[in-house]
Design a protein around this motif. Structure first.
Motif, PDB file in Angstrom:
ATOM      1  N   HIS A 173       1.507  -1.450  10.496  1.00  0.00           N
ATOM      2  CA  HIS A 173       1.380  -0.140   9.857  1.00  0.00           C
ATOM      3  C   HIS A 173       0.272   0.616  10.555  1.00  0.00           C
ATOM      4  O   HIS A 173      -0.244   0.177  11.587  1.00  0.00           O
ATOM      5  N   LEU A 174      -0.108   1.746   9.971  1.00  0.00           N
ATOM      6  CA  LEU A 174      -1.085   2.633  10.624  1.00  0.00           C
ATOM      7  C   LEU A 174      -2.363   1.902  11.042  1.00  0.00           C
ATOM      8  O   LEU A 174      -2.876   2.130  12.140  1.00  0.00           O
ATOM      9  N   GLU A 175      -2.879   1.056  10.153  1.00  0.00           N
ATOM     10  CA  GLU A 175      -4.166   0.411  10.451  1.00  0.00           C
ATOM     11  C   GLU A 175      -4.034  -0.570  11.619  1.00  0.00           C
ATOM     12  O   GLU A 175      -5.012  -0.889  12.273  1.00  0.00           O
ATOM     13  N   ILE A 176      -2.834  -1.066  11.827  1.00  0.00           N
ATOM     14  CA  ILE A 176      -2.597  -1.962  12.967  1.00  0.00           C
ATOM     15  C   ILE A 176      -2.265  -1.119  14.202  1.00  0.00           C
ATOM     16  O   ILE A 176      -2.898  -1.239  15.251  1.00  0.00           O
ATOM     17  N   ARG A 177      -1.288  -0.232  14.030  1.00  0.00           N
ATOM     18  CA  ARG A 177      -0.742   0.440  15.218  1.00  0.00           C
ATOM     19  C   ARG A 177      -1.635   1.563  15.728  1.00  0.00           C
ATOM     20  O   ARG A 177      -1.541   1.934  16.896  1.00  0.00           O
ATOM     21  N   TRP A 178      -2.495   2.092  14.872  1.00  0.00           N
ATOM     22  CA  TRP A 178      -3.444   3.094  15.362  1.00  0.00           C
ATOM     23  C   TRP A 178      -4.836   2.483  15.552  1.00  0.00           C
ATOM     24  O   TRP A 178      -5.383   2.469  16.647  1.00  0.00           O
ATOM     25  N   ASP A 179      -5.379   1.950  14.453  1.00  0.00           N
ATOM     26  CA  ASP A 179      -6.782   1.514  14.499  1.00  0.00           C
ATOM     27  C   ASP A 179      -6.997   0.386  15.520  1.00  0.00           C
ATOM     28  O   ASP A 179      -8.027   0.356  16.199  1.00  0.00           O
ATOM     29  N   LEU A 180      -6.040  -0.535  15.604  1.00  0.00           N
ATOM     30  CA  LEU A 180      -6.194  -1.626  16.577  1.00  0.00           C
ATOM     31  C   LEU A 180      -5.534  -1.285  17.917  1.00  0.00           C
ATOM     32  O   LEU A 180      -6.178  -1.333  18.959  1.00  0.00           O
ATOM     33  N   LEU A 199       7.500   2.153   9.134  1.00  0.00           N
ATOM     34  CA  LEU A 199       6.566   1.244   8.463  1.00  0.00           C
ATOM     35  C   LEU A 199       7.100   0.858   7.083  1.00  0.00           C
ATOM     36  O   LEU A 199       7.000  -0.291   6.648  1.00  0.00           O
ATOM     37  N   ASN A 200       7.707   1.824   6.383  1.00  0.00           N
ATOM     38  CA  ASN A 200       8.298   1.495   5.084  1.00  0.00           C
ATOM     39  C   ASN A 200       9.554   0.640   5.260  1.00  0.00           C
ATOM     40  O   ASN A 200       9.897  -0.164   4.390  1.00  0.00           O
ATOM     41  N   ALA A 201      10.235   0.805   6.397  1.00  0.00           N
ATOM     42  CA  ALA A 201      11.427  -0.011   6.659  1.00  0.00           C
ATOM     43  C   ALA A 201      11.047  -1.493   6.779  1.00  0.00           C
ATOM     44  O   ALA A 201      11.815  -2.380   6.387  1.00  0.00           O
ATOM     45  N   TYR A 221       0.838  -1.207   0.000  1.00  0.00           N
ATOM     46  CA  TYR A 221       0.000   0.000   0.000  1.00  0.00           C
ATOM     47  C   TYR A 221       0.867   1.249   0.000  1.00  0.00           C
ATOM     48  O   TYR A 221       0.601   2.212  -0.692  1.00  0.00           O
ATOM     49  N   GLY A 222       1.942   1.244   0.821  1.00  0.00           N
ATOM     50  CA  GLY A 222       2.817   2.411   0.915  1.00  0.00           C
ATOM     51  C   GLY A 222       2.404   3.310   2.049  1.00  0.00           C
ATOM     52  O   GLY A 222       1.236   3.356   2.439  1.00  0.00           O
TER      53      GLY A 222
END
Ligand code: FEC
Length: 293
Positions: free
Chosen positions: A242-249, A56-58, A11-12
């Motif tokens: 990534h964001l959806e894991i580390r923020w949303d969850l 996250l890109n790393a 996704y990037g």
């Protein structure tokens, strides 16, 4: 040297906070962005500490390098919404002498709205110059099922499998996304011998149309009402932190769980785990043998 190469697509993620407006504009594909939504997105990346560089890109780069070692073939990263773009990866592969490409997306489930978009970008960039073997989905890959089953086996928590939601209109077109997700969840639950599990979507965007549900936040309400006290989240639709894991969850869902008196944990994501990378390698090898060079 002439050989096969892999375009590994993800996704990037914006490299720094200053990139977020351009990144979000890319996701929106030219549709206007309400200013409060942009502010909110910037705040979410800031909250994860992404100011001047993005871990996250790393992770994607670590997965790429490990897959390259595993296969002994060049692997190029191509991002859907950030750099290096899928087209950059294609040019790098062709400049490196690739005579055939395998396209593999770091997301196991097919939807015309998600994987279909990666495919259009890849095919457009290749423009017929070399043959492309595109992996459409790997949601029932035995190695993926075994990997995830290992992550949830033996838990005494209620396991909630999750994936990114999409606009519900995809079902009208016979899109296999939800069906594939439920299949992965059932296969993992069966392999791990789970008695108590469910599935919910996550990360819906407020775009003004109905999205697939139930959303995990509502689902947590229902689980608490049913008397569940411990929840283990297994995000089958994602493969890295990534964001959806580390923020949303880790932030939103955990906060809602705490309000409800639920203890919420999640599995460690596959990222560049050697067993996960070996499984990706198997998918690429099989794709190459299925199509003559
Ligand atoms: O870590 C990161 O920086 C990027 C995390 C990220 C992943 C991801 C995966 C998927 N998305 C999918 C569908 C949609 C649809 C929209 C949408 C919007 C966003 C926004 C951000 C974002 N997505 Fe994403 N997605 C990630 C990040 N996504 C940021 C914009 C802000 C927001 O709405 O929260 C709605 C677009 C629109 O507004 O029209 C639809 C799907 C996946 C899983 C497959 C894949 O990985 O490609 C499907 C990771």
């Amino acid at each position: 040297m002439s050989q096969d190469a892999v375009v590994l697509m993800a996704y990037g993620s914006p490299e720094r906070v200053a990139d977020v407006p351009a990144y979000y504009a890319d996701i929106r594909g030219g549709r206007p962005i309400p200013p409060d939504r942009l502010d909110d997105l910037v705040a979410r990346y800031r909250a994860l500490g992404i100011e001047d560089s993005n871990p996250l890109n790393a992770i994607t780069e670590a997965t790429r390098a490990a897959l390259q070692d595993e296969l002994g073939l060049p692997v190029y990263t191509g991002m859907k919404h950030w750099q290096p773009r899928i087209a950059d990866a294609v040019e790098a592969a062709l400049a490196g002498g690739a005579v055939r490409l395998v396209g593999l997306v770091l997301a196991p489930h097919y939807s015309a709205l998600s994987i279909g978009g990666y495919r259009r970008l890849l095919d457009g960039a290749v423009a017929g110059r070399v043959p492309v073997v595109f992996v459409e989905s790997w949601h029932d890959e035995p190695g993926l099922v075994a990997f995830l089953a290992d992550r949830v086996r033996g838990t005494d928590a209620h396991v909630v499998f999750t994936a990114h939601s999409l606009p519900a209109r995809i079902l009208d077109d016979g899109d296999p996304y939800r069906e594939q997700l439920l299949e992965t969840a059932a296969l993992v639950a069966d392999a791990a011998g789970l008695g108590d599990w469910s599935f919910s979507f996550q990360s819906e965007s407020p775009t003004g149309e109905p999205w697939l549900g139930p959303d995990i936040l509502d689902h947590l309400d229902d689980l608490a009402a049913r008397g569940v006290v411990r929840v283990l989240v297994c995000p089958v639709g994602f493969v890295s932190d990534h964001l959806e894991i580390r923020w949303d969850l880790d932030h939103e869902a955990r906060e809602r769980a705490a309000e409800l008196g639920l203890e919420l944990t999640r599995i460690e994501m596959p990222n560049d785990d050697p067993a996960f990378v070996a499984m990706l390698g198997g998918i690429v090898r099989r794709a190459l043998t299925a199509v003559p060079a």
